[in-house]
Design a protein around this motif. Structure first.
Motif, mmCIF file in Angstrom:
data_model
loop_
_atom_site.group_PDB
_atom_site.id
_atom_site.type_symbol
_atom_site.label_atom_id
_atom_site.label_comp_id
_atom_site.label_asym_id
_atom_site.label_seq_id
_atom_site.Cartn_x
_atom_site.Cartn_y
_atom_site.Cartn_z
ATOM 1 N N CYS A 112 0.990 -3.020 8.701
ATOM 2 C CA CYS A 112 1.948 -1.948 8.428
ATOM 3 C C CYS A 112 1.694 -0.810 9.411
ATOM 4 N N GLU A 113 2.693 -0.466 10.229
ATOM 5 C CA GLU A 113 2.535 0.587 11.232
ATOM 6 C C GLU A 113 2.602 1.979 10.612
ATOM 7 N N HIS A 114 3.012 2.073 9.355
ATOM 8 C CA HIS A 114 3.145 3.374 8.703
ATOM 9 C C HIS A 114 1.808 3.861 8.142
ATOM 10 N N CYS A 115 1.095 2.980 7.430
ATOM 11 C CA CYS A 115 -0.173 3.396 6.808
ATOM 12 C C CYS A 115 -1.385 2.708 7.407
ATOM 13 N N ASN A 146 0.820 -1.214 0.000
ATOM 14 C CA ASN A 146 0.000 0.000 0.000
ATOM 15 C C ASN A 146 0.856 1.268 0.000
ATOM 16 N N CYS A 147 1.837 1.309 0.910
ATOM 17 C CA CYS A 147 2.683 2.511 1.008
ATOM 18 C C CYS A 147 4.126 2.244 0.614
ATOM 19 N N GLU A 148 4.452 0.988 0.271
ATOM 20 C CA GLU A 148 5.786 0.571 -0.168
ATOM 21 C C GLU A 148 6.850 0.779 0.898
#
Length: 490
Positions: free
Chosen positions: A65-68, A38-40
């Protein structure tokens, strides 16, 4: 082989074993850093190797994914593609049925029949029926606002499906059915011990060449077996001969969950019968039974066969539940219902009778030899003589006759002569059932003629009663209305 089994048990423990106190220091979940689509950026994939009871080993994968904030869950079968495809059907009738666990592999197709919605093969899932239906409703809701302006007709049709799906989830549309069809045979719907016939069903089928090709198998992967897929049942829902059906049952030995298999077969020159087989892999319990069907004949049948050779001992014999078995020469008499239905050979039937009787007489308390010690010498000698005679008959050392008396004419002995010529060693005669036999079979309380007139008469009486109640209700309402008017005038 032992090494493979040990390895499987080591890595694919059940979920209960994974969380046992003894496993607190172990790390049952493997964590792998992987790319987020999703966010690479990098997220974490967690893998759990576990075993589903009464099914097989699976790999549960969860990505976060903790980023997105993107999350994804999948389940993959750890075993190989099964020899046959599987088709499961569950009929939901109450809210607890939504909690049935479902394993949907990436090759399975899910369908809610009454909703007329089919989910094509996609990612594998470990969920329940509620989760499957909720995902369908949520997917249908996605983009509805845009469709409202661009395609109003499509929006209305999808809205109707969404409303019906929500009614199902709320428990306002029972009963309805869900099916999971998997050509790879790696999907599963959990059964329940309380399931009756038609509640939970499992059917196996041979894959078509196209299905084998989609799974990456060669067209002749079924070892030359004809690849025509037979449906679970015909258009009218009738049972198909030679098709094996499976449904959940409770083991009489250990009371644990097991599976009963059912198959309808055609006995040449006789009729169709249903074979029932139950095997418990936990305690080793096994049972086989035969059920006969068809219309009730007007008369009973008495079949007598002379046994004086090894060929006669090998004759196929069907003894129904309602049949009485007698062998006068060896003093054997078995009442109806004692052995249940059996489809075997004459030798096999007598061997089973011999083993069951010997266990009851000489091993009554469960320890070999102890039951016979309680018999008086005269009784023990009489039983010993009986079993010696029975053993000699089973071994083919003496001639004897087998007499089957069946008030339902549902028993059968194989003829060794090509029809239509009669077998000289088999005689059949029909007889009028006694009143006691009619009562035991429940035929005295069964009405098979003239019931249409009775039903019509009952319907007429119900209509008269309903009309009378309507007239009385109308009269009461008129009286109440008059009283109200009088009160108003005052």
């Amino acid at each position: 082989m032992e090494t493979e089994k040990t390895t499987a048990n080591e890595f694919f423990e059940t979920i209960g074993q994974k969380v046992e106190p003894s496993n607190e220091e172990a790390q049952p979940v493997e964590e792998i850093e992987s790319l987020c689509m999703n966010c690479e950026k990098n997220g974490v994939t967690r893998l759990l190797l576990t075993s589903i009871p009464y099914f097989r080993e699976v790999i549960i994968m969860s990505f976060a994914c903790e980023h997105c904030g993107y999350r994804n869950n999948q389940v993959q079968p750890a075993g190989t593609i099964q020899p046959k495809g599987t088709h499961y059907e569950l009929r939901l009738t109450a809210m607890p049925d939504f909690a049935r666990q479902v394993i949907k592999s990436d090759t399975a197709t899910v369908k809610f029949i009454e909703l007329d919605i089919e989910v094509p093969p996609g990612k594998g899932q470990l969920t329940n029926v509620e989760g499957l239906l909720t995902n369908i409703v949520e997917d249908l809701q996605f983009g509805q606002e845009a469709r409202k302006d661009d395609a109003p007709e499509v929006h209305e049709k999808i809205s109707a499906v969404i409303d019906k799906g929500k009614a199902m989830l709320a428990g306002d549309a029972f009963p309805f059915r869900v099916t999971v069809d998997d050509p790879a045979g790696n999907s599963f719907i959990t059964p329940d011990l309380k399931d009756g016939v038609g509640k939970w069903e499992k059917h196996e089928y041979l894959r078509t060449p196209a299905q084998n090709e989609a799974l990456g198998l060669s067209a002749d992967s079924n070892d030359g077996v004809r690849l025509d897929v037979q449906p679970a049942h015909d258009a009218e829902g009738n049972i198909i001969p030679n098709e094996v059906y499976s449904f959940p049952a409770s083991c009489p030995g250990c009371m644990k969950a097991c599976t009963t298999h059912m198959k309808m077969v055609d006995i040449p020159h006789f009729k169709q019968v249903v074979l029932m087989s139950t095997v418990c892999h936990l305690c080793g319990y096994r049972s086989n039974d035969v059920k006969t069907g068809g219309e009730i004949p007007e008369k009973g049948e008495k079949t007598t066969v002379t046994v004086d050779s090894s060929a006669d001992l090998s004759r196929d014999i069907l003894k129904s539940e309602s049949c009485r078995l007698e062998c006068p020469e060896i003093g054997l008499s078995v009442n109806p219902g004692t052995l249940g239905g059996r489809f075997t050979t004459i030798e096999g039937l007598l061997t089973q009778v011999r083993n069951d009787l010997h266990t009851q007489i000489f091993e009554a308390d469960g320890s070999a030899g102890q039951g016979g010690d309680s018999l008086i010498p005269e009784e023990k000698a009489r039983w010993t003589e009986f079993f010696d005679g029975l053993d000699s008959a089973i071994a083919g050392e003496r001639p004897f006759t087998v007499i089957l008396t069946d008030p339902l004419a549902s028993s059968y002995v194989q003829s060794l002569v090509d029809p239509p010529a009669p077998d000289p060693k088999i005689t059949r005669e029909y007889y009028q059932r006694t009143e006691e036999e009619e009562e035991d079979l429940g035929l005295l309380d069964m009405k098979v003629e003239g019931y249409e007139a009775d039903a019509k008469e009952e319907t007429t009486e119900e209509k008269k009663t309903e009309e009378k109640n309507t007239e009385e209700k109308t009269t009461d309402e008129q009286v109440d209305g008059k009283k109200t008017d009088d009160a108003t005038q005052r």
